[in-house]
Write a protein that holds these residues in place. Structure first.
Motif, mmCIF file in Angstrom:
data_model
loop_
_atom_site.group_PDB
_atom_site.id
_atom_site.type_symbol
_atom_site.label_atom_id
_atom_site.label_comp_id
_atom_site.label_asym_id
_atom_site.label_seq_id
_atom_site.Cartn_x
_atom_site.Cartn_y
_atom_site.Cartn_z
ATOM 1 N N ILE A 1 0.828 -1.300 0.044
ATOM 2 C CA ILE A 1 0.109 0.151 -0.002
ATOM 3 C C ILE A 1 0.965 1.017 -0.071
ATOM 4 N N GLY A 2 0.658 2.068 -1.108
ATOM 5 C CA GLY A 2 1.386 3.396 -1.135
ATOM 6 C C GLY A 2 0.604 4.267 -0.495
ATOM 7 N N VAL A 3 0.984 5.378 0.554
ATOM 8 C CA VAL A 3 0.376 6.214 1.386
ATOM 9 C C VAL A 3 0.951 7.506 1.036
ATOM 10 N N ILE A 4 -0.077 8.276 0.130
ATOM 11 C CA ILE A 4 0.478 9.680 -0.137
ATOM 12 C C ILE A 4 -0.076 10.908 0.915
ATOM 13 N N ASP A 5 0.912 11.030 1.662
ATOM 14 C CA ASP A 5 0.369 12.006 2.800
ATOM 15 C C ASP A 5 1.477 12.901 3.407
ATOM 16 N N THR A 6 1.489 13.064 4.579
ATOM 17 C CA THR A 6 2.301 14.051 5.248
ATOM 18 C C THR A 6 3.778 13.430 5.834
ATOM 19 N N GLY A 7 4.108 12.096 5.298
ATOM 20 C CA GLY A 7 5.232 11.349 5.511
ATOM 21 C C GLY A 7 4.728 10.577 7.016
ATOM 22 N N VAL A 8 5.668 9.949 7.588
ATOM 23 C CA VAL A 8 5.381 9.017 8.934
ATOM 24 C C VAL A 8 6.395 8.942 9.873
ATOM 25 N N MET B 1 -6.351 -2.335 8.700
ATOM 26 C CA MET B 1 -7.468 -2.997 8.033
ATOM 27 C C MET B 1 -6.743 -4.212 7.353
ATOM 28 N N ALA B 2 -5.323 -4.175 7.013
ATOM 29 C CA ALA B 2 -4.646 -5.239 6.147
ATOM 30 C C ALA B 2 -3.333 -5.219 7.109
ATOM 31 N N PRO B 3 -3.162 -6.037 8.343
ATOM 32 C CA PRO B 3 -2.031 -5.861 9.012
ATOM 33 C C PRO B 3 -0.973 -6.602 8.520
ATOM 34 N N ARG B 4 -1.292 -7.439 7.633
ATOM 35 C CA ARG B 4 0.051 -8.198 6.983
ATOM 36 C C ARG B 4 0.497 -7.597 5.583
ATOM 37 N N ALA B 5 -0.158 -6.336 5.297
ATOM 38 C CA ALA B 5 0.498 -5.686 3.968
ATOM 39 C C ALA B 5 1.671 -4.777 4.507
ATOM 40 N N HIS B 6 2.493 -4.688 3.088
ATOM 41 C CA HIS B 6 3.592 -3.806 3.442
ATOM 42 C C HIS B 6 2.984 -2.228 3.279
ATOM 43 N N VAL B 7 3.781 -1.489 3.798
ATOM 44 C CA VAL B 7 3.541 -0.075 3.541
ATOM 45 C C VAL B 7 4.648 0.790 2.990
ATOM 46 N N ALA B 8 4.280 1.510 1.819
ATOM 47 C CA ALA B 8 5.441 2.639 1.594
ATOM 48 C C ALA B 8 4.621 3.782 1.764
ATOM 49 N N VAL B 9 5.436 4.967 2.282
ATOM 50 C CA VAL B 9 5.009 6.239 2.357
ATOM 51 C C VAL B 9 5.668 7.175 1.500
ATOM 52 N N TYR B 10 5.010 8.171 1.107
ATOM 53 C CA TYR B 10 5.184 9.278 0.158
ATOM 54 C C TYR B 10 5.018 10.518 0.615
ATOM 55 N N LYS B 11 5.945 11.148 1.245
ATOM 56 C CA LYS B 11 5.645 12.499 1.742
ATOM 57 C C LYS B 11 5.362 13.554 0.873
ATOM 58 N N VAL B 12 4.265 14.211 0.730
ATOM 59 C CA VAL B 12 4.199 15.289 -0.209
ATOM 60 C C VAL B 12 3.752 16.600 0.343
ATOM 61 N N CYS B 13 3.759 16.624 1.981
ATOM 62 C CA CYS B 13 3.359 17.902 2.563
ATOM 63 C C CYS B 13 4.262 17.987 3.764
ATOM 64 N N ASN B 14 4.571 19.504 4.129
ATOM 65 C CA ASN B 14 5.220 19.630 5.266
ATOM 66 C C ASN B 14 3.962 20.032 6.150
ATOM 67 N N ALA B 15 4.397 20.773 7.464
ATOM 68 C CA ALA B 15 3.320 21.161 8.345
ATOM 69 C C ALA B 15 2.360 21.735 7.965
ATOM 70 N N THR B 16 2.662 22.559 6.988
ATOM 71 C CA THR B 16 1.655 23.695 6.580
ATOM 72 C C THR B 16 0.972 23.568 4.890
ATOM 73 N N ALA B 17 1.619 22.752 4.248
ATOM 74 C CA ALA B 17 1.144 22.614 2.920
ATOM 75 C C ALA B 17 1.819 21.505 2.100
ATOM 76 N N VAL C 1 -1.712 -0.502 -4.111
ATOM 77 C CA VAL C 1 -2.788 0.201 -3.662
ATOM 78 C C VAL C 1 -2.298 1.534 -3.497
ATOM 79 N N VAL C 2 -2.911 2.652 -3.922
ATOM 80 C CA VAL C 2 -2.586 4.049 -3.628
ATOM 81 C C VAL C 2 -3.620 4.626 -2.779
ATOM 82 N N SER C 3 -3.293 5.015 -1.477
ATOM 83 C CA SER C 3 -4.337 5.946 -0.695
ATOM 84 C C SER C 3 -3.906 7.196 -0.492
ATOM 85 N N LEU C 4 -5.008 8.070 -0.949
ATOM 86 C CA LEU C 4 -5.050 9.510 -1.143
ATOM 87 C C LEU C 4 -6.089 10.278 -0.278
ATOM 88 N N SER C 5 -5.678 10.522 1.014
ATOM 89 C CA SER C 5 -6.426 11.355 1.894
ATOM 90 C C SER C 5 -6.278 12.653 1.441
#
Length: 770
Positions: A141-148, A241-257, A277-281
């Motif tokens: 699962i690729g999570v596009i968000d504020t990092g991790v 929801m998928a505890p056996r899945a792998h996660v890759a995180v892609y940071k596209v935000c800092n604290a403000t934008a 899977v790509v997850s876009l909140s």
């Protein structure tokens, strides 16, 4: 809740969605002002380039100087992002072969212990579970968000195998041990060379600056963490929801934008790295798909077999307030679960009203004295609003929301009250938000109550010269209320771009969701004599379609692990056609909206996700990604605009146009003009594929529409017989309007169900007169 539109800019700050803000159109950019543009190109065959480096060199050759190229896109877009003045852009566009369009940079602003059980998923599933004990195994699962925050135990990899051989990503933390077999990759697209809103730059490492990305990533696929809680509340085992899945995180935000060009680059990288899977909140004000970087990126991902889920938005309950309307995206709404973290307001007249708060100090008990109850001005409780007000030692009533253009969070309101010497806060709803209440980590005794309670509390205050109240804490309570119920903030359809695609698609848990957080929440460290448990792994409870989206991303990953050959459209179909339109706690009544009225499909989509059923469905409606090109030609009738979305040269005159209602979608939406010849019907065709394992099998149709209404729906044939696994059968749905003339918009909604001995395949139907 503050929600407003200004210059096509949609502010969705209050409920942790990421919302788009257009910086400006090309025509209004200052001639000499550097602006980042996403440039779409389709090079002539003489300029076809084999490698990424060759493409990058070619793009750079048309730019005025080194350092202007921001990103080169290779997988989900054809082109690049560069910082240019308007004059320079005009020169590049005229000189570069295959130049299509340039879209100005968009700026995005950063806006479970119980949910697995509520969804029928448990850490150790019983015999008969479709998923077994390896929910999500082998899926990335690729999570596009504020990092991790990588060192959280939700990303521990005990028992996790190495990532699949197809994984080509990397970990950009300086400390290499930050990544492991759970968190297999982390990259940042927020660089120190690009100003973001306030001129500051982000950390080049993908650390989470705010918590949003850590929360969403752990919701999707976090490892099990026992004893999770927030300030002693909602205790249990936290797991994704998928505890056996792998996660890759892609940071596209800092604290403000965050920047739109970075979002596009992150999806491009996630596809290249091997994510399933790509997850876009993330979300935006509605744009045509050719101007929507997320829509362009998502179609490129789907064409390569990657499932994309995205947030519906937090501008509800306003109609036509959706984000992410594209039919190739799973658009996720937000609803409640059957858990309350109870905080009760008791008034001096004996009346009591249940609200919620995650902060429940033990030094405030039912034997506590009553405090004066006051309201100051408009009760917005924003910074400075209580200056000079006499609120010391009093409970202050504060209105949810912050007024136009003001990002005043609920916790911020409590801080304002606390700083002014207030003893507590009652946070009250306006009418539109209805019965939606949020249990947040406040910094003082507080209770967020619904609109009915708000009216009663204010009525009491006006009836006496000396109103008093106290707040009594009831802790975490399960199964005491109707659920799911649509969240008042969850954005609603119909979609502005194409109402013939019924959106949102589905709803999932998005209210008071507990998940991982980088830091301790609640009152500051100086207030440690309140008896509230602290220490251990840090979690937070937050709300928004940003929270429901990773639930669906994780569920999609779990389905993918069971059915690895299913396409994104097939997985989406299984999720939608098994979704539950009923209230699970009231004996089968309809799912309710924020006013406790039956929710329509524009709020709930197909209904509330049912993960076990979705992984064991009998029929699916699949869509070949190539069909979306015909759909786009039918929608826009512009080869150039369609070429931007399709990322290749398209001649719409040579493509059979497909109307949205004819796309093989799991739901059906038909829009009639206000004046309609009742002797005609709109006929749409669907094709179902048998993915059940037992044949032969016969499905019989049932149509659920309001009796004696304005719409008749007939299905032909009335039975579908499948003799092979993988066999396809088509059927026609004839929708006839029994109404003509003018008048206010009216919507008739129902469903059709294909039922066999084992399966029910349900498609929502929406018929609108516009």
């Amino acid at each position: 809740m503050a929600s407003f539109v200004k210059r096509s800019v949609l502010c969705l700050i209050p409920f942790l969605l990421l919302a788009v803000v257009a910086v400006g159109e090309v025509a209004t950019s200052a001639d000499d002002e550097l602006t980042t543009f996403i440039v779409h190109v389709h090079p002539h065959e003489d300029h076809e380039l084999a490698t990424a480096d060759e493409k990058k060199t070619w793009y750079t050759s048309y730019l005025p100087e080194d350092g202007r190229l921001v990103h080169a896109y290779h997988h989900v877009a054809t082109g690049f992002a560069a910082r240019l003045t308007r004059r320079e852009l005009n020169e590049v566009s005229s000189a570069m072969p295959g130049f299509l369009a340039a879209i100005p940079e968009e700026v995005y602003v950063p806006l479970t212990t119980h949910t697995p059980e509520f969804l029928g998923l448990v850490t150790n599933p019983p015999n008969g579970s479709v998923y077994g004990s390896d929910r999500g195994a082998g899926v990335i699962i690729g999570v596009i968000d504020t990092g991790v925050f990588p060192f959280h135990p939700s990303f521990a990899d005990a028992g996790m195998p190495p990532p699949p051989a197809r994984w080509k990503g990397r970990c950009d933390f300086v400390n290499a041990s930050a990544c492991n077999n759970k968190l297999i990759g982390a990259r940042s697209f927020v660089t120190t060379t690009k100003p973001i809103l306030n001129g500051t730059a982000g950390n080049t490492e993908p650390f989470d600056d705010g918590g949003h990305g850590t929360h969403t990533a752990s919701t999707a696929a976090g490892s099990a963490v026992a004893g999770a809680h927030v300030l002693g509340q909602a205790r249990g085992v936290a797991t994704g929801m998928a505890p056996r899945a792998h996660v890759a995180v892609y940071k596209v935000c800092n604290a403000t934008a965050c920047l739109g060009s970075d979002v596009l680059a992150a999806v491009d990288a996630a596809v290249a790295d091997g994510c399933d899977v790509v997850s876009l909140s993330l979300g935006a004000a509605s744009h045509p798909f050719y101007l929507d970087a997320v829509a362009v990126a998502a179609l490129g991902a789907v064409e390569k077999g990657v499932f994309v889920s995205a947030a519906a938005g937090n501008s509800g309950p306003n109609a036509t307030s959706l984000s992410n309307e594209a039919p190739w995206v799973l658009t996720v709404a937000a609803s409640t679960m059957d858990r309350a973290i109870r905080s009760t307001v008791q008034l001096g007249n004996g009346a009591a009203f249940h609200g919620e708060s995650a902060y429940q100090p033990t030094n405030v008990s039912s034997s506590s004295s009553f405090y004066p109850l006051v309201q100051v001005g408009a009760a917005l409780c924003g910074p400075g609003s209580l200056d000079g007000a006499d609120v010391r030692g009093k409970i202050v009533v504060c209105q949810l929301g912050g007024g136009p253009g003001r990002n005043i969070t609920r916790v911020m309101k409590g801080q304002v009250v606390r700083d002014a010497g207030g003893a507590g806060m009652v946070l009250v709803n306006s009418f539109p938000i209805g019965y939606t209440t949020l249990a947040e980590a406040h910094v003082l005794p507080a209770s967020h109550v619904d609109h009915a309670a708000s009216l009663a509390i204010r009525s009491y205050m006006s009836s006496t010269a000396n109103p008093v109240a106290r707040i009594v804490f009831g802790g975490t309570v399960l199964g005491t209320r109707s659920a799911p119920v649509m969240a008042g903030f969850s954005s609603r359809g119909p979609g502005l771009q194409d109402p013939s695609i019924l959106k949102p698609d589905v709803t999932g848990p998005g209210v008071n969701v507990l998940a991982a957080w980088p830091t301790q929440v609640g009152p500051p460290p100086t207030q440690l004599d309140d008896g509230v448990p602290r220490g251990g792994p840090t979690f937070n409870i937050i709300s928004g379609t940003s929270m429901s989206t990773p639930h669906l991303s994780g569920i999609a990953a779990a389905i993918k692990s069971v059915h690895p050959t299913w396409s994104p459209a097939a997985i989406k179909s299984a999720i939608m056609t098994t979704a539950d339109p009923t209230d699970r706690s009231s004996g089968g009544g309809l799912l309710l909206d924020e006013q406790h009225r039956p929710a329509d499909w524009f709020a709930a989509g197909a209904g509330h996700v049912s993960p076990e059923k979705a992984a064991d469905q009998g029929l699916v409606y699949d869509i070949d990604p190539r069909d979306y090109v015909g759909y786009l030609c039918g929608l826009y009738n512009s080869s150039q605009n369609v070429s931007v979305v399709a990322r290749r040269r398209v001649d719409c005159s040579a493509v059979a146009a497909v109307h949205g209602s004819a796309l093989n979608y799991p739901s059906i939406s038909v829009v009639f003009p206000r004046r309609w010849n009742t002797s005609r019907a709109v006929v749409v065709r669907r094709t179902a594929r048998n993915v059940g394992t037992k044949v032969p099998v016969t499905y019989a149709v049932t149509v659920d529409m309001p009796a004696g209404g304005d719409v008749a729906v007939d299905v032909s044939p009335r039975e579908l017989v499948f003799t092979e696994v993988g066999q396809e059968q088509s059927f026609d749905v004839a929708v006839t309007a029994r109404r003509s003339g003018t008048g206010a918009r009216k919507v008739v909604q129902g469903a059709l169900r294909w039922v066999s001995g084992r399966y029910t395949v349900r498609s929502p139907i929406s018929v609108s007169f516009d």
